[in-house]
Scaffold this motif. Structure first.
Motif, PDB file in Angstrom:
ATOM      1  N   THR A  16      39.052  21.233  45.658  1.00 40.27           N
ATOM      2  CA  THR A  16      39.549  22.726  45.881  1.00 40.27           C
ATOM      3  C   THR A  16      39.513  23.043  47.457  1.00 40.27           C
ATOM      4  OG1 THR A  16      37.616  23.677  45.123  1.00 40.27           O
ATOM      5  CG2 THR A  16      39.426  23.226  43.712  1.00 40.27           C
ATOM      6  N   LYS A  70      47.718  28.585  37.613  1.00 38.51           N
ATOM      7  CA  LYS A  70      46.865  29.399  36.761  1.00 38.51           C
ATOM      8  C   LYS A  70      45.415  28.787  37.111  1.00 38.51           C
ATOM      9  CE  LYS A  70      49.400  32.015  33.287  1.00 38.51           C
ATOM     10  NZ  LYS A  70      50.775  31.850  34.092  1.00 38.51           N
ATOM     11  N   LEU A  71      45.438  27.603  37.427  1.00 39.23           N
ATOM     12  CA  LEU A  71      44.050  27.144  37.583  1.00 39.23           C
ATOM     13  C   LEU A  71      43.441  26.992  38.871  1.00 39.23           C
ATOM     14  CD1 LEU A  71      44.271  23.861  35.045  1.00 39.23           C
ATOM     15  CD2 LEU A  71      43.309  26.034  34.838  1.00 39.23           C
ATOM     16  N   SER A  72      44.161  26.796  40.008  1.00 38.41           N
ATOM     17  CA  SER A  72      43.816  26.567  41.176  1.00 38.41           C
ATOM     18  C   SER A  72      44.846  27.329  42.328  1.00 38.41           C
ATOM     19  CB  SER A  72      43.437  25.353  41.369  1.00 38.41           C
ATOM     20  OG  SER A  72      42.886  25.045  42.933  1.00 38.41           O
ATOM     21  N   TYR A  73      44.383  27.753  43.459  1.00 35.54           N
ATOM     22  CA  TYR A  73      45.474  27.892  44.522  1.00 35.54           C
ATOM     23  C   TYR A  73      44.609  27.967  45.927  1.00 35.54           C
ATOM     24  CZ  TYR A  73      43.464  32.440  42.598  1.00 35.54           C
ATOM     25  OH  TYR A  73      42.799  33.299  42.024  1.00 35.54           O
ATOM     26  N   TYR A 107      43.190  34.451  50.545  1.00 31.96           N
ATOM     27  CA  TYR A 107      43.565  34.819  49.388  1.00 31.96           C
ATOM     28  C   TYR A 107      44.201  36.289  49.914  1.00 31.96           C
ATOM     29  CZ  TYR A 107      41.269  31.602  46.653  1.00 31.96           C
ATOM     30  OH  TYR A 107      40.911  30.454  46.128  1.00 31.96           O
ATOM     31  N   VAL A 144      49.005  36.232  43.033  1.00 30.51           N
ATOM     32  CA  VAL A 144      47.755  36.264  42.139  1.00 30.51           C
ATOM     33  C   VAL A 144      47.659  37.595  41.401  1.00 30.51           C
ATOM     34  CG1 VAL A 144      45.190  36.607  42.316  1.00 30.51           C
ATOM     35  CG2 VAL A 144      46.538  34.702  43.560  1.00 30.51           C
TER      36      VAL A 144
END
Lengths: 355, 180
Positions: free
Chosen positions: B11, B42-45, B117, B126
């Motif tokens: 990640t 939905k799992l990762s960004y 973010y 998000v």
């Protein structure tokens, strides 16, 4: 969040990196990289919070010869030796460390340095009173530190595991109220004896822990007040690729409202938090079926023995009476639920009168 | 990254690849020229399936070693990297990647993630719990504006892309601190 472009331009112009680039050019930025890397390594061995005066770390841009106006230095070849050479007991006044091109360090203790002169042909870092600076042509340029806990932006440890981060937060931030955010929980301000919380200190506590975790956790997205279902927010949610941690914060101790009323929380409050967290875990699992969900109860403990709303100080015996007194949980969710980790109690020490 | 972090999570590779791509925009390149897309899931960004696949391939062929979900570069991987960055087609990409990863010298990885973010494209998606592509036309336009403002003070032709990377990330953090 829309960005104000004019403010961004102003901010950019004032930042130390573009200034170093303008003043010292490409060689300066290369040296800056080396200095920053070395600062991180130095602060793995030296805690900046224990630097009582100032620390200067510099590297000359074009050569290694120490400035002629400085006395004979100590040479440090292995960083581990810096702890001995620059121990807290020998630190008085300003100390300076020169980084040589081969990675060795030269150390001066209790020295007077003309920073304007030094920064004419060196990249110069200065640490003083929990603030980082780069000195550029004599001007001290502050470095923005997003952490309210760590004394230097170059001394922010990172953690892969949340439990390790919470343990560090407990010791670094809560025990002696070092976190600048957390320090605002005390009635009477930071300089007071830390007997009582302000009214409803929960927001301050949540902000303190949120900001801390955002800076130290690897891989995780940390968000405050996230709904676990349609209407109930948990204090902090930490999200990794395949798992979520829910953190619920409760406090024990006494708080004083603006009208002088006393609110006291003890073990029952911690137990309420445990029950609440168990409910949140059940709710979250319904709404986030693809994530593993784990719960952490954080209890900030400022219980003091024998104080009244009119107390103004406390002796060490009563102030630390609860320092090692753990909470009795019933039920012990952490023993009967695999998704409920052992609660973390963080004792916040008072400032006691001399006995 | 390995010099700063030790072992690296996939990640984190995704995060710094995204930041590298943003630095290519700073230099006036098109997002499409990067070669692969990024998305919020939905799992990762941010997340790129092509990059994820490439990491798997590199682990399989021994360039990377995977241990307890963390990745290190093998000696063979370092040799391959030295060869690849000598190729003309990758020579400019090295500057973007180096600039992005060198931001770790100035900022902790958690702060870098937190700053990214706050980037409009990611933050909006998000907030709405959307899965969608990043660096779409509207998102890129906003970034070009911000990087234009940065380059007024720093210059587009800056040698070391660590400089605009750190300044931009610091600004995003500062604004977030003020809003909290």
């Amino acid at each position: 969040m829309s960005i104000d472009l004019e403010k961004l331009r102003e901010f950019t112009y004032e930042q130390y990196m573009p200034k170093i680039s303008r003043v010292y050019g490409r060689p300066g930025v290369q040296i800056l990289r080396n200095v920053m890397g070395m600062l991180r390594r130095i602060y793995e061995h030296i805690e900046p919070d224990l630097i009582s005066d100032s620390l200067i770390v510099f590297r000359l841009i074009n050569e290694d010869t120490p400035p002629v106006y400085l006395s004979q230095p100590e040479r440090v070849t292995f960083l581990e030796h810096l702890v001995q050479e620059y121990s807290p007991s020998t630190r008085s006044g300003t100390s300076a460390i020169q980084i040589l091109s081969n990675g060795d360090l030269l150390l001066w203790k209790n020295v007077t340095i003309d920073l304007a002169k030094l920064s004419a042909d060196a990249i110069v870092y200065l640490y003083r009173s929990r603030q980082d600076y780069f000195v550029i042509q004599g001007d001290e340029e502050k470095i923005f530190n997003p952490s309210r806990v760590h004394a230097s932006i170059f001394a922010i440890s990172t953690f892969q595991e949340l439990v390790d981060a919470l343990e560090d937060y407990k010791r670094r931030s809560i025990r002696t109220s070092t976190c600048q955010n957390f320090a605002n929980v005390w009635h009477g301000g930071q300089g007071n004896h830390r007997l009582f919380f302000v009214n409803k200190p929960e927001d301050i506590m949540r902000k303190s822990l949120t900001q801390y975790l955002q800076n130290v956790l690897r891989e995780a997205h940390v968000q405050p007040e996230v709904n676990v279902d349609e209407s109930h927010p948990v204090d902090i949610q930490v999200t990794w690729a395949n798992r979520i941690a829910l953190i619920e914060i409760k406090w024990m101790g006494d708080s004083i409202t603006p009208t002088g009323n006393f609110t006291s929380y003890r073990d029952a409050r911690a137990n309420e938090g445990a029950e609440q967290l168990a409910e949140y875990l059940d709710a979250k699992r319904t709404w986030s079926p693809v994530h593993e969900v784990i719960g952490y109860l954080v209890v900030i403990d400022a219980r003091r023995r024998g104080i009244t709303p009119t107390s103004t100080n406390i002796d060490r015996t009563n102030g630390f009476w609860y320092a090692d007194k753990e909470v009795t949980y019933n039920p012990e969710y952490h023993k009967i639920r695999p998704d409920f980790k052992e609660p973390v109690r963080m004792f916040a020490e008072p400032i006691c009168r001399p006995d | 990254m390995q010099n700063s972090l030790g072992n690296v999570a996939s990640t984190e590779i995704q995060l710094f690849a995204y930041l590298s791509c943003l630095l290519s925009l700073y230099k006036g390149q098109q997002a499409s020229a990067w070669g692969y897309d990024f998305a919020i899931t939905k799992l990762s960004y941010p997340y790129s399936p092509e990059l994820d696949q490439a990491i798997d391939v590199l682990v399989s062929n021994g360039c990377l070693k995977l241990s307890n979900e963390y990745i290190t570069v093998t000696e063979f991987g370092k040799e391959e990297y030295t060869f690849l960055k000598s190729l003309f087609q990758f020579s400019t990409r090295e500057d973007f990647i180096d600039g992005a990863c060198s931001s770790l010298l100035a900022l902790p990885v958690g702060a870098i993630r937190n700053a990214l973010y706050q980037e409009t494209d990611i933050k909006g998606a998000v907030a709405l719990a959307q899965s969608r592509l990043l660096l779409t036309e509207s998102g890129v336009d906003a970034l070009y504006e911000q990087f234009g403002a940065l380059s007024t003070s720093i210059g587009v032709e800056v040698d070391d892309l660590m400089v605009p990377a750190v300044v931009w990330l610091s600004y995003l953090l500062k604004v977030q601190n003020l809003n909290d």
